[in-house]
Motif scaffolding. Structure first.
Motif, PDB file in Angstrom:
ATOM      1  N   LYS A  58       1.831   1.664  -3.577  1.00  0.00           N
ATOM      2  CA  LYS A  58       0.712   2.198  -4.360  1.00  0.00           C
ATOM      3  C   LYS A  58       0.538   3.697  -4.100  1.00  0.00           C
ATOM      4  N   ASN A 118       0.821  -1.213   0.000  1.00  0.00           N
ATOM      5  CA  ASN A 118       0.000   0.000   0.000  1.00  0.00           C
ATOM      6  C   ASN A 118       0.857   1.267   0.000  1.00  0.00           C
ATOM      7  N   TYR A 120       0.838   6.712  -6.776  1.00  0.00           N
ATOM      8  CA  TYR A 120      -0.238   7.696  -6.918  1.00  0.00           C
ATOM      9  C   TYR A 120       0.301   9.118  -6.810  1.00  0.00           C
TER      10      TYR A 120
END
Length: 388
Positions: free
Chosen positions: A317, A314, A321
Motif C-alpha cells: 500500500k 502495508n 501511495y
C-alpha cells in the motif's frame, strides 16, 4: 540460525529472477532449520533432565509446568491473533477453506491439528512443528526410563516409526480429515516420523553427560558438521519436486536424507560447538546474537502467516501511495518499495524487531510468571544459583 534458515526456505522464490535454478532449489531446502531445532530439543531436554528425572506425579507436573511456560503462552496468543485476523480479513491461508473456524481454533490451540493432513498447516502454519515438539516433551520421561532402567534405547525410534507405518496403513483409506493420511505427511510432519532426530539429540546429550566437554582429538566437528549439513541440503535440492509438495525434502530420498542423515550431521556440528573454541562459537556467544536467539522462537512463529501478510500488505500500500504521488508530481522515479528482495530484507528486520519486543514485553515475563505460579504444582523457590 534455525529460524533464519526456515525463513529463507519460505521466501526463496524472491530470488527466482536472478539466480540459477539449482541455487533457488538449494535455498528452498533450508527447511533444515526445523531438523536443527528437533535435534537441539532432544539434546537440551536430555541434558537438563536425564540424571534428575523421577517418574512421579510431582516431578512430571513440574516438568510439564516448565515446558508450558516455555512454549505455550506465545503460541496461544499468536494463534488466537491469527484467527482474529481471519475473522477480520477472511484470509483463507488461516483456515484453508474450513467451514468451522472455531473448531479449527480449538484444534490449533490444543496442538491436535498436527495429526491431520487436512489441517496441519492451518492457523500458524509453521506451528505444526510444535505438535511434534509436544509429543517429544510427553515422551521424553518414558524414553529416559526405558533407556536407564531397561537399557533399551536404540530400539525405541524403530518401534515408534513402525507404529507410524502401521497407523498409515490403517487410516489412509478412511479419509478422516487426513488423520495419519499418507506416508509423506506422517514421515515429515509428525513426531512418529521424525522421532529419530530427537533421539540423535538425546544420544548426543547422553554422550556428553558421560564423557564431558573436553576431548583430546583435533577433529573439527564444528566446521565439518557445518559442511556436511549443507551436503545434505544439496542432495535434497537435486531431487524432483513432486506435486502437491514443494521441496525435494518430500521425496523418498529427501525423507531419508532429512530424517536420518541430516540430523547426525547436525549432532556433529553441535558437538563441535560444545567442545571447540572457534570463531563461530564466539560469534554465537555475543550478547546481541544471544538476544536474537532468545527471541527466535517468536520470530519463527510470526515469520510466515498473518503478521508477515500484514506487514507485506502495508508495504504494498505504501508503494502504491508513493507511485500515486509520483504521478501527481509528474515524476518517473523509482520507489524504494518496488523491489521484492529489498522488501523481504525490510520485513526480515521488522519481524526481528517485533520478535525482540514481544520477547521482552510478553514472553519472558509470562515465562517467569508461570514458573513462579502455583499452576499444576505449588511453587517452591529454589536455592540461590540453581535454575531449572
Amino acid at each position: 540460525m534455525a529460524a533464519y534458515l526456515v525463513f529463507i526456505s519460505h521466501f526463496a522464490y524472491v530470488f527466482d529472477g536472478g539466480f540459477p535454478q539449482i541455487i533457488r532449489r538449494f535455498l528452498g531446502e533450508f527447511h533444515i532449520g526445523v531438523s536443527i531445532f528437533f535435534v537441539l530439543s532432544g539434546f537440551l531436554i536430555t541434558f537438563r533432565y536425564y540424571h534428575s528425572f523421577h517418574l512421579t506425579t510431582d516431578w512430571f507436573k513440574q516438568y510439564l509446568k516448565n515446558r508450558v511456560a516455555r512454549i505455550y503462552p506465545m503460541y496461544f496468543l499468536l494463534t488466537v491473533a491469527a484467527f482474529v485476523y481471519y475473522f477480520i480479513t477472511k484470509d483463507q491461508s488461516i483456515t484453508k477453506g474450513s467451514s468451522n473456524p472455531i473448531g479449527l481454533l480449538i484444534m490449533n490451540v490444543t496442538f491436535v491439528r498436527g495429526f491431520f493432513y487436512q489441517y496441519w498447516d492451518t492457523g500458524i502454519a509453521q506451528g505444526w512443528s510444535l505438535t511434534v515438539e509436544e509429543c517429544f516433551y510427553f515422551s521424553a520421561p518414558i524414553i529416559f526410563l526405558i533407556a536407564k532402567k531397561y537399557h533399551k534405547f536404540y530400539i525405541q525410534p524403530v518401534i515408534i516409526t513402525l507404529f507410524a507405518i502401521v497407523m498409515v496403513f490403517i487410516f489412509r483409506n478412511l479419509n478422516w480429515h487426513g488423520f495419519f493420511g499418507n506416508f509423506t505427511f506422517v514421515m515429515l510432519f509428525t513426531f512418529f516420523g521424525r522421532c529419530f532426530e530427537f533421539f540423535v539429540g538425546v544420544q548426543l546429550a547422553r554422550y556428553v553427560l558421560k564423557n564431558g566437554f573436553v576431548r583430546a582429538n583435533k577433529i573439527s566437528f564444528t566446521y565439518g558438521g557445518f559442511v556436511l549439513i549443507f551436503v545434505c541440503v544439496f542432495v535434497m535440492a537435486l531431487q524432483p519436486v513432486v506435486k502437491p509438495w514443494v521441496a525435494g525434502l518430500e521425496t523418498p530420498v529427501g525423507i531419508i536424507t532429512n530424517n536420518y542423515f541430516l540430523c547426525v550431521m547436525v549432532a556433529l556440528f553441535f558437538y563441535g560447538i560444545l567442545t571447540e573454541d572457534t570463531i563461530f562459537k564466539k560469534l554465537l556467544a555475543r550478547p546481541f546474537v544471544e538476544l536474537l536467539g532468545k527471541s527466535s522462537y517468536i520470530f519463527y512463529l510470526i515469520h510466515l502467516g498473518w503478521m508477515y501478510n500484514l506487514i507485506h500488505d502495508n508495504i504494498n500500500k505504501l508503494n502504491d501511495y508513493i507511485f500515486t504521488l509520483y504521478d501527481k508530481w509528474g515524476k518517473d522515479w523509482h520507489s524504494p518499495f518496488e523491489y521484492d528482495s529489498l522488501n523481504l530484507l525490510l520485513i526480515f528486520i521488522v519481524l526481528n524487531a517485533v520478535s525482540i519486543c514481544l520477547f521482552k514485553l510478553i514472553e519472558e515475563p509470562l515465562n517467569h510468571y508461570i514458573r513462579k505460579s502455583d499452576f499444576l504444582i505449588k511453587y517452591k523457590p529454589r536455592p540461590k544459583g540453581i535454575e531449572d
